[in-house]
Design an enzyme around this catalytic site. Structure first.
Site, short mmCIF file in Angstrom:
data_model
loop_
_atom_site.label_atom_id
_atom_site.label_comp_id
_atom_site.label_asym_id
_atom_site.label_seq_id
_atom_site.Cartn_x
_atom_site.Cartn_y
_atom_site.Cartn_z
N GLY A 95 37.91 37.95 39.28
CA GLY A 95 37.09 36.88 38.72
C GLY A 95 35.67 36.93 39.25
O GLY A 95 35.03 35.92 39.47
N GLY A 97 33.29 39.42 38.00
CA GLY A 97 32.39 40.13 37.09
C GLY A 97 32.27 41.61 37.40
O GLY A 97 31.42 42.30 36.86
N SER A 100 37.46 43.95 37.68
CA SER A 100 38.72 44.12 38.42
C SER A 100 39.91 44.38 37.47
O SER A 100 40.73 45.27 37.74
CB SER A 100 38.93 42.89 39.29
OG SER A 100 40.26 42.56 39.41
N SER A 101 39.99 43.65 36.36
CA SER A 101 41.15 43.85 35.48
C SER A 101 41.10 45.22 34.81
O SER A 101 42.13 45.91 34.70
CB SER A 101 41.25 42.73 34.43
OG SER A 101 40.09 42.69 33.65
N ALA A 103 39.68 47.89 36.02
CA ALA A 103 39.92 48.92 37.04
C ALA A 103 41.41 49.00 37.40
O ALA A 103 41.96 50.10 37.50
CB ALA A 103 39.08 48.62 38.28
N ASP A 144 33.94 46.81 29.49
CA ASP A 144 34.51 47.02 30.83
C ASP A 144 35.44 48.23 30.85
O ASP A 144 35.32 49.11 31.70
CB ASP A 144 35.28 45.77 31.30
CG ASP A 144 34.36 44.62 31.67
OD1 ASP A 144 33.18 44.67 31.29
OD2 ASP A 144 34.84 43.67 32.32
C1 MEV Z 1 32.34 40.93 31.06
O1 MEV Z 1 32.27 41.95 32.04
C2 MEV Z 1 31.25 41.09 30.05
C3 MEV Z 1 31.20 40.05 28.94
O2 MEV Z 1 30.14 40.44 28.09
C4 MEV Z 1 32.49 39.98 28.16
C5 MEV Z 1 32.76 41.24 27.34
O3 MEV Z 1 31.84 42.00 27.03
O4 MEV Z 1 33.92 41.41 26.95
C6 MEV Z 1 30.89 38.68 29.48
#
Ligand code: MEV
Length: 307
Positions: A95, A97, A100-101, A103, A144
């Site tokens: 949680g 940013g 983590s999920s 990776a 991500d």
């Molecule tokens: C999350 O790392 C990035 C966001 O833009 C969400 C996404 O792109 O899925 C907030």
């Protein structure tokens, strides 16, 4: 067996949230902070043993990142559920940013496909992890899983083949953790609510973020760190405007700016989590990290590009 399969964290430099609405975003892997997975013989099917969470997941668990991931992998590779335990450990705060999920899913995907003896290409891993990301994040853009699975800087537009790019120099970053765990699913959903209420205003913000992201990319390629920093500041203001800021993020950003950072912004979902600051050089990077640490927060150094 026992081979370690790993995947890095990530930082979004430009364009988070706007990327969900079809705008470009730029992300880099954080290779020094990784999730790792290794397998051992198990009983009664497949178990994912998340050591840091002290939790075990099975393939039948409902609405779970790892069960969805494992089902997708077995379906894609036409394999039956093996009797296997995959152990998982991660250096990435949840949680925050930092991906983590994505990776943890990527490390597990590599460990399972490695055990099954199937060779998956980066794009296949990214697609499988994307299935799991939907469970965690709701309506993710896919940035991500892309940056984490490919482990390279990406210029990303949803639904398009990810582009990579060459930074014109080495950039020194400091990541500062507010310690506030924030759900990306929630911040993405809050932004969606704001967009439904005021679509014209929000689209205007997203257009402006798109311009900044594109200018940021050119500045990265030219090695123009001053402009990159300015664009990070502007991107951060716009992220505040779309409603994903947090007081603690402002605090860490102020500390970084008072320590001569060239620019700073929240990174990822916001609402807490991490900020990222661009340092002038290696010495300044250490100074910023120390200043954040002295204020009582965790801070990490990372970099991208060649010297
Ligand atoms: C999350 O790392 C990035 C966001 O833009 C969400 C996404 O792109 O899925 C907030």
């Amino acid at each position: 067996m026992n081979d370690r399969f790993t995947a890095p964290g990530k930082i979004i430099l430009f364009g988070e949230h706007a990327v969900v609405y079809g705008k470009p975003a730029i992300a880099i892997p954080v290779s020094g902070m990784r999730a790792s997975a290794w397998s051992e013989t198990g009983e009664n099917g497949l178990t994912i043993n998340a050591l840091d969470l002290n939790e075990k997941f099975s393939i039948t668990d409902e609405n779970n990142q790892f069960s969805v991931l494992a089902q997708s992998i077995l379906a894609k590779t036409n394999q039956n559920e093996p009797n296997l335990t995959i152990n998982l450990s991660s250096k990435l705060p949840q949680g925050s940013g930092m991906g983590s999920s994505a990776a943890t899913s990527t490390a597990v995907c590599r460990a399972l496909s490695g055990y099954l003896g199937v060779n998956l290409a980066e794009n296949e891993i990214s697609e499988l992890v994307f299935d799991a990301e939907k469970v965690v994040h709701g309506t993710p853009s896919g940035i991500d899983n892309t940056v984490v699975a490919y482990e390279m800087p990406v210029y990303f537009i949803k639904g398009e083949k990810p582009e990579t790019f060459e930074p014109g120099k080495k950039f020194f970053l400091v990541i500062g953790d507010t310690g506030i765990e924030a759900s990306t699913k929630e911040t993405v959903s809050n932004v969606r609510d704001n967009w439904k209420k005021e679509p014209g205003l929000m689209d205007g913000y997203f257009d402006e973020i798109e311009r900044i992201t594109n200018q940021g990319k050119i500045a990265i390629e030219k090695g123009n760190e001053k402009i990159v920093g300015e664009m990070m500041d502007k991107n951060h203001e716009l992220l505040n405007s779309i409603g994903v800021g947090h007081d603690k993020l402002e605090k860490l950003i102020d500390i970084a700016k008072d320590t001569d950072a060239l620019g700073a912004k929240l990174t990822g979902g916001g609402g807490g989590g991490n900020m990222v600051a661009l340092a002038k050089d290696k010495r300044n990077q250490k100074k910023i990290q120390d200043a954040i640490t002295e204020a009582g927060y965790r801070a990490y150094q990372t970099s991208f590009g060649e010297e």
